[in-house]
Design an enzyme around this catalytic site. Structure first.
Site, short mmCIF file in Angstrom:
data_model
loop_
_atom_site.label_atom_id
_atom_site.label_comp_id
_atom_site.label_asym_id
_atom_site.label_seq_id
_atom_site.Cartn_x
_atom_site.Cartn_y
_atom_site.Cartn_z
N HIS A 24 14.60 -43.73 31.38
CA HIS A 24 13.26 -43.80 30.79
C HIS A 24 13.30 -43.21 29.38
O HIS A 24 14.31 -42.69 28.93
CB HIS A 24 12.22 -43.06 31.65
CG HIS A 24 12.61 -41.64 31.98
ND1 HIS A 24 12.35 -40.58 31.16
CD2 HIS A 24 13.25 -41.13 33.07
CE1 HIS A 24 12.80 -39.47 31.71
NE2 HIS A 24 13.36 -39.78 32.87
N LYS A 41 3.81 -46.51 27.00
CA LYS A 41 4.08 -45.10 27.24
C LYS A 41 5.43 -44.92 27.92
O LYS A 41 5.72 -45.57 28.93
CB LYS A 41 2.97 -44.50 28.12
CG LYS A 41 3.05 -43.00 28.31
CD LYS A 41 2.63 -42.26 27.06
CE LYS A 41 2.48 -40.77 27.34
NZ LYS A 41 2.20 -40.02 26.11
N GLU A 80 9.34 -34.18 40.23
CA GLU A 80 8.83 -35.55 40.21
C GLU A 80 8.16 -35.92 41.53
O GLU A 80 7.10 -36.56 41.55
CB GLU A 80 9.97 -36.53 39.92
CG GLU A 80 10.44 -36.56 38.48
CD GLU A 80 11.50 -37.63 38.27
OE1 GLU A 80 11.60 -38.55 39.11
OE2 GLU A 80 12.23 -37.54 37.27
N GLY A 96 14.72 -32.71 31.17
CA GLY A 96 13.27 -32.77 31.33
C GLY A 96 12.66 -31.48 31.82
O GLY A 96 11.52 -31.15 31.46
N ASN A 144 9.11 -27.75 30.61
CA ASN A 144 8.19 -26.91 31.36
C ASN A 144 8.07 -25.58 30.62
O ASN A 144 8.87 -24.66 30.81
CB ASN A 144 8.70 -26.70 32.79
CG ASN A 144 7.67 -26.06 33.69
OD1 ASN A 144 7.17 -24.97 33.41
ND2 ASN A 144 7.35 -26.73 34.78
N ARG A 201 -6.87 -30.04 31.69
CA ARG A 201 -5.80 -30.03 30.69
C ARG A 201 -6.17 -29.15 29.50
O ARG A 201 -7.25 -29.28 28.92
CB ARG A 201 -5.55 -31.46 30.22
CG ARG A 201 -5.14 -32.43 31.31
CD ARG A 201 -3.65 -32.49 31.47
NE ARG A 201 -3.02 -32.90 30.23
CZ ARG A 201 -2.94 -34.16 29.82
NH1 ARG A 201 -3.45 -35.14 30.55
NH2 ARG A 201 -2.33 -34.44 28.68
N ARG A 251 -0.36 -22.53 24.58
CA ARG A 251 0.94 -23.09 24.17
C ARG A 251 0.88 -23.30 22.68
O ARG A 251 0.41 -24.31 22.18
CB ARG A 251 1.19 -24.41 24.90
CG ARG A 251 2.60 -24.97 24.69
CD ARG A 251 2.72 -26.35 25.30
NE ARG A 251 1.90 -27.33 24.57
CZ ARG A 251 1.47 -28.47 25.09
NH1 ARG A 251 1.72 -28.76 26.33
NH2 ARG A 251 0.75 -29.31 24.36
N THR A 257 -3.93 -31.20 19.17
CA THR A 257 -3.47 -32.00 20.30
C THR A 257 -3.01 -33.35 19.77
O THR A 257 -3.26 -33.69 18.61
CB THR A 257 -4.57 -32.14 21.38
OG1 THR A 257 -4.02 -32.75 22.55
CG2 THR A 257 -5.74 -32.96 20.87
#
Length: 544
Positions: free
Chosen positions: A11, A36, A182, A286, A290, A422, A471, A502
């Site tokens: 991906h 996406k 996942e 990936g 995190n 979010r 963050r 954002t």
């Protein structure tokens, strides 16, 4: 040496160009195709190549495929075993492997003039490792890769010295922290291999009451490896259908799994430090996206310094594969920016605006004009310079807002069509960050979370997550002079050295990459102002 890196098999297909050891360009196919993640990670899509991003990388350097010395493909099918032997339920994986074996022919067809013999396979986790260890600014360092899967493994722990990698440990499939997360993502009703960051956000709303039970299945093994398979998610919470109602138990499950992930990453890193004694750890894969786990590793881990590849997911393997082969001949220059994608001149931007027949302004100082709009509580679409490589908007393709209005979180999530849980992120002057935030500094790539100082939580409520963290992106005025000027102008007007940042996109779509896409997003969402290079387009004037 001219090296084109290609990631295509799973991906986030991408391409990157390294010339004489220097990173020249890197971008993801999704920015061109507008799909996406470029494609879904299924065997039937494995033949799809990042043709548009590869061609752009070459054009940006004035090269043709025939000019390349080598093409680095970030997967080596000769190292793979059948999925069944690895304990994976993937009955069509042999199709994926066949596509990988034939990649040289497919690339030669997609890039006329390229000789198939110039294509070389680079092991998937070696490509991940190079994207971190060779790109990191520290020189010699330990490197840890954690993701879903490569050829036969899901992890690589090693050490870079003098540009060469020593592999110290790999974890054989089916044990995989990436696949563990996942599977949880899918159980919670999100899209796996896409929405894992939503699980991390949801975890902040839960209580980790299932941690001990999950830890029985997910834990380090004391030798640099781990166990992570066989979790029966329905034992903890009912499967949530996409779009279905969130229950407290779903947040509790996310919090518990997140805790186990953090513990396992921390134990693995401690083992690696014991083997290397290194002061710096570079992260990729990936799992390295995190940022909560990264921050716990920073605070409790044995390394003095952490560096995380901004495109830590599979997209970054295009860059890593190219760096790995470039290092065979050239000294590699560390990565100093994620702004490696497309850009347009002022005249090209003006032409797009005139083609669209939109009224626009050209203020004397675009940074001051945007700061004024933000101070008046307007939402601004910000399209400046080269687009970012990786999933984070870092002040080049961003939506900006006032951090002092708590309701701006809801406004931005409505603009983007996102879930209400979010968070949005703050950008802050690097020199001011320590006054407001506690955590790893500087943090230019938004890959850690920081505790917001008590004195500032009520002053910048829009960027404070439910757990009191943010963050952040720290802005260096040398590296990002335009963004830094905008922040300074905003602070002069409001007393706040922070602006909400954002990504400039709506739910389910990639970040905008082309000025026409910026206009489309501006026209379809309740955004007050578009700053397109040096030009301003105001909603009140454009759509009356």
């Amino acid at each position: 040496m001219r090296v084109l890196g290609i990631n295509a098999l799973f991906h986030d297909p991408s391409a990157a160009l390294v010339v004489d050891g220097k990173i020249v360009a890197a971008t993801e196919e999704e920015r061109f195709s507008r799909r996406k993640h470029g494609k879904r990670p299924v065997p039937f899509s494995a033949w799809e190549l990042p043709e548009m991003s590869a061609r752009w990388c070459l054009r940006s350097a004035g090269l043709t495929p025939a000019d390349l010395d080598v093409v680095a493909y970030s997967y080596d099918p000769e190292l793979a075993l059948p999925a069944g032997q690895l304990g994976l339920d993937d009955p069509w994986d042999q199709l994926r492997q066949e596509y990988a074996r034939r990649a040289p022919e497919f690339l030669a067809e997609a890039l006329p003039g390229l000789e198939p013999a110039k294509v070389r396979f680079v092991a998937h986790h070696v490509a991940h490792a190079a994207s971190a260890g060779l790109a990191a600014p520290s020189g010699d360092c330990a490197v840890l890769v954690l993701d879903g899967r490569g050829e036969c493994s899901s992890q690589l722990a090693g050490y870079y010295t003098g540009g060469e990698l020593e592999v110290l440990r790999t974890q054989v499939l089916p044990e995989s922290l990436g696949l563990f997360y996942e599977e949880l993502t899918e159980h919670l009703g999100f899209l796996r291999s896409s929405d894992e960051f939503k699980v991390m956000a949801l975890a902040s709303y839960g209580t980790p009451r299932f941690t001990e039970r999950i830890r029985d299945r997910v834990h380090g093994t004391g030798d640099g490896g781990f166990r992570s398979s066989g979790v029966r998610w329905s034992d903890f919470a009912p499967r949530r259908e996409p779009g279905g109602r969130y229950e407290a138990v779903h947040a509790d499950l996310a919090a518990s799994a997140q805790r186990c992930l953090e513990e396992t990453v921390l134990e693995t890193a401690r083992w690696l430090h014991g083997r290397t004694g290194a002061s710096c750890l570079a992260l990729a894969g990936g799992v390295a996206l995190n940022c909560v786990a990264n921050t716990r590793l920073f605070r409790e881990g044995p390394f003095d310094d952490l560096w995380v590849q901004p495109a830590a997911g599979d997209a970054g393997t295009a860059l890593g594969a190219a760096l790995h082969l470039a290092a065979e001949r050239d000294a590699v220059t560390p990565m100093t920016t994620a702004a490696l994608g497309r850009h347009w001149s002022d005249e090209q931007l003006r032409h797009v605006l005139e083609e669209a027949a939109l009224p626009y302004e050209e203020p004397e100082d675009i940074a001051a004009a945007v700061a004024e709009e933000l101070a008046q509580d307007g939402i601004v679409a910000w399209f400046q310079g080269r687009s970012e490589f990786g999933p984070r908007a870092l002040g080049h393709r961003s939506l900006l807002a006032h951090p002092g209005r708590a309701e701006n979180l809801e406004r931005l999530n409505a603009v983007k069509g996102r879930e209400e849980f979010r968070p949005v992120a703050p950008m802050v002057h690097a020199e001011r960050a320590a006054e407001l935030f506690e955590g790893p500094l500087p943090s230019p790539y938004m890959l850690f979370v920081h505790d917001v100082a008590d004195a500032w939580r009520e002053r910048i409520p829009a960027v404070v997550h439910v757990d009191g963290t943010a963050r952040i992106q720290t802005v260096d005025p040398v590296a990002e002079p335009l963004v830094a000027r905008m922040l300074s102008a905003f602070e002069r007007r409001t007393g706040l050295p922070v602006v909400v940042n954002t990504s400039l996109n709506t739910a389910g779509r990639p970040m905008v990459d082309h000025p026409r896409e910026a206009l489309e997003c501006f026209g379809s969402a309740p955004v007050d102002l578009l700053a397109l290079g040096p030009f301003l387009i105001r909603r009140a004037k454009a759509f009356t």
